[in-house]
Scaffold this active site. Structure first.
Site, mmCIF file in Angstrom:
data_model
loop_
_atom_site.group_PDB
_atom_site.id
_atom_site.type_symbol
_atom_site.label_atom_id
_atom_site.label_comp_id
_atom_site.label_asym_id
_atom_site.label_seq_id
_atom_site.Cartn_x
_atom_site.Cartn_y
_atom_site.Cartn_z
ATOM 1 N N SER A 107 9.501 2.083 -10.140
ATOM 2 C CA SER A 107 10.594 3.040 -9.918
ATOM 3 C C SER A 107 10.126 4.349 -9.298
ATOM 4 C CB SER A 107 11.315 3.329 -11.245
ATOM 5 O OG SER A 107 10.416 3.942 -12.161
ATOM 6 N N HIS A 157 12.930 -1.013 -15.477
ATOM 7 C CA HIS A 157 12.677 -1.869 -16.643
ATOM 8 C C HIS A 157 13.525 -3.128 -16.710
ATOM 9 C CE1 HIS A 157 9.836 0.528 -18.978
ATOM 10 N NE2 HIS A 157 10.502 1.610 -18.600
ATOM 11 N N GLU A 215 4.636 -0.078 -18.460
ATOM 12 C CA GLU A 215 4.930 1.074 -17.598
ATOM 13 C C GLU A 215 4.065 1.139 -16.338
ATOM 14 O OE1 GLU A 215 7.344 3.122 -17.525
ATOM 15 O OE2 GLU A 215 8.178 3.171 -19.535
ATOM 16 N N HIS A 257 15.135 5.209 -13.445
ATOM 17 C CA HIS A 257 13.872 4.687 -13.979
ATOM 18 C C HIS A 257 14.152 3.531 -14.953
ATOM 19 C CE1 HIS A 257 9.993 4.313 -15.926
ATOM 20 N NE2 HIS A 257 10.650 4.347 -17.069
HETATM 21 FE FE LIG Z 1 9.882 3.619 -18.840
#
Ligand SMILES: [Fe+2]
Length: 256
Positions: free
Chosen positions: A194, A134, A175, A129
């Protein structure tokens, strides 16, 4: 990774207290295979359903290289480019620590990866993730600056006892944000990029609301942290959202 609970009345501490060695050599053969499996599956699933700077970041950072990336290798590319770097952490860090890291262009990544029998269920964000979701966007100069600014906003908001405001702003952009690109709806947020289940769901489900992103709306719309989102905020453009967030001053965030 961002922890929900805002802790108070703790002795002064620094974000550096939460950093651990990644111990890349401790990842097993199976861990590396899990990364490869997740990477291949997610790249195929996303296709071009994600904003183009994300795909550029995957290439720039050579994330398609087999196995779990090592933080030093990532930093060797990322830091000269945007000033951002990654550090390893053993799990979720408290919100004030997380935003302090962002304000210094530091992104925490878990020093662990999910197991093969938990490919789609995560109790805490792992390095897939964190690194896949990110880090690619942090190679994009304008986005990287927005993320740093959110760190500053977060630090100020938490100090004022209003951490939920910045948590929502973060959630609905970094997010779980969506963004239009050349008129087409794309994934922007790391939690979507993700996620095997929620990436398509966020774009295609008829059962969710998709509302235009604005800072004011982001700050006032609650989110779910343990289920698919019932609503997503859609940036008219990545550039527009970056500009709007960068123009936001800490005091203004508290007044929204
Ligand atoms: Fe995150």
């Amino acid at each position: 990774m961002l922890q929900e609970t805002i802790t108070k009345d703790q002795p002064a501490r620094s974000w550096t207290d939460y950093v651990v060695p990644q111990c890349w050599e401790s990842f097993t053969e199976d861990d590396h295979e899990v990364w490869d499996l997740l990477f291949a599956r997610q790249v195929e699933l996303l296709g071009t359903r994600v904003v183009s700077p994300f795909l550029d970041g995957i290439d720039l950072l050579k994330l398609s290289h087999p196995g779990v990336p090592d933080v030093e290798g990532l930093n060797a590319i990322l830091e000269p480019r945007t000033g951002w770097r990654t550090v390893a952490v053993p799990g979720l860090v408290p919100d004030d620590i997380f935003f302090a890291m962002l304000s210094e262009r530091v992104f925490p990544v878990g020093n662990f990866i999910r197991t093969r029998d938990q490919l789609d269920y995560l109790e805490a964000p792992d390095c897939f993730h964190d690194m896949f979701g990110h880090i690619p966007m942090l190679a994009h100069h304008e986005y990287a600056e927005m993320a740093r600014h959110i760190g500053e906003l977060g630090t100020a908001a938490i100090a004022a006892g209003e951490g939920h405001r910045v948590a929502r702003l973060y959630w609905h952009s970094v997010e779980f944000g969506l963004a239009k690109e050349h008129g087409e709806l794309k994934i922007l947020g790391a939690g979507l990029a993700s996620s095997f289940g929620e990436s398509h769901f966020s774009l295609e489900s008829d059962e969710v609301e998709r509302l235009p992103f604005s800072v004011e709306r982001a700050v006032n719309v609650p989110y779910k942290h343990d289920a698919f989102q019932p609503r997503y905020l859609v940036s008219e453009s990545l550039e527009g959202t970056v500009a709007e967030v960068l123009a936001l001053k800490p005091g203004e965030l508290l007044a929204l």
